[in-house]
Design a protein around this motif. Sequence first.
Motif, short mmCIF file in Angstrom:
data_model
loop_
_atom_site.label_atom_id
_atom_site.label_comp_id
_atom_site.label_asym_id
_atom_site.label_seq_id
_atom_site.Cartn_x
_atom_site.Cartn_y
_atom_site.Cartn_z
N UNK A 117 42.76 48.66 36.67
CA UNK A 117 43.76 47.38 36.24
C UNK A 117 43.32 46.16 37.19
N UNK A 118 42.83 46.36 38.18
CA UNK A 118 42.51 44.86 38.74
C UNK A 118 41.66 44.04 37.28
N UNK A 119 40.60 44.61 37.26
CA UNK A 119 39.38 44.00 36.60
C UNK A 119 40.49 43.88 35.18
N UNK A 120 41.63 44.45 34.42
CA UNK A 120 42.07 44.18 33.46
C UNK A 120 42.54 42.51 33.37
N UNK A 121 43.14 42.28 35.11
CA UNK A 121 44.20 41.35 35.13
C UNK A 121 42.69 39.88 35.77
N UNK A 122 41.75 40.56 36.15
CA UNK A 122 40.96 39.25 36.49
C UNK A 122 40.70 38.74 34.89
N UNK A 123 39.82 39.51 33.63
CA UNK A 123 39.59 39.16 32.67
C UNK A 123 40.45 38.62 31.93
N UNK A 124 41.82 39.26 31.70
CA UNK A 124 43.27 37.84 31.59
C UNK A 124 42.48 36.44 32.49
N UNK A 125 43.68 36.35 33.54
CA UNK A 125 43.20 35.61 34.40
C UNK A 125 41.39 34.17 33.97
N UNK A 126 40.55 34.99 33.32
CA UNK A 126 39.35 33.99 33.08
C UNK A 126 39.66 33.25 31.59
N UNK A 127 40.48 34.26 31.08
CA UNK A 127 40.58 33.53 30.02
C UNK A 127 41.31 33.20 29.54
#
Length: 132
Positions: free
Chosen positions: A1-11
Amino acid sequence: MIRIAIRWLIAFVLLAATFNPTDYNWVRWSLTNFGEQLPMIVLSGLILLIGYIIFLRATLRSIGAFGMFLVLAVVAALLWVLYDYGWLSLENQNLNQWLAIVALSFVLGVGLSWSHIRRSISGQTDMDDVDE
């Protein structure tokens, strides 16, 4: 879930750095300083373009154009529900622009994270994920 949140944050950062309703974005900065800082504008624009190519290519490969449309449609339907129930007002143009940035970043974040999302839902891995 952290990986997904980090990818969304970068986007989100990529989209907000390019354009947002404040004065602190690449579009306004480049229009204001076009004559004085052209080399820096070109360099930063190319860096942003590389970020977009990475996100768009990964998103198109993972969920495709139809998947991007579906994710954006779900986000739009959610905003419609929030508006219909009176929890969201669309009078503020700045808020509307931030909502668009969040919606588009959500599409890119889901697209970049789709293999992880599908694997956690289904338990199946992609051929690209064998090394992990």
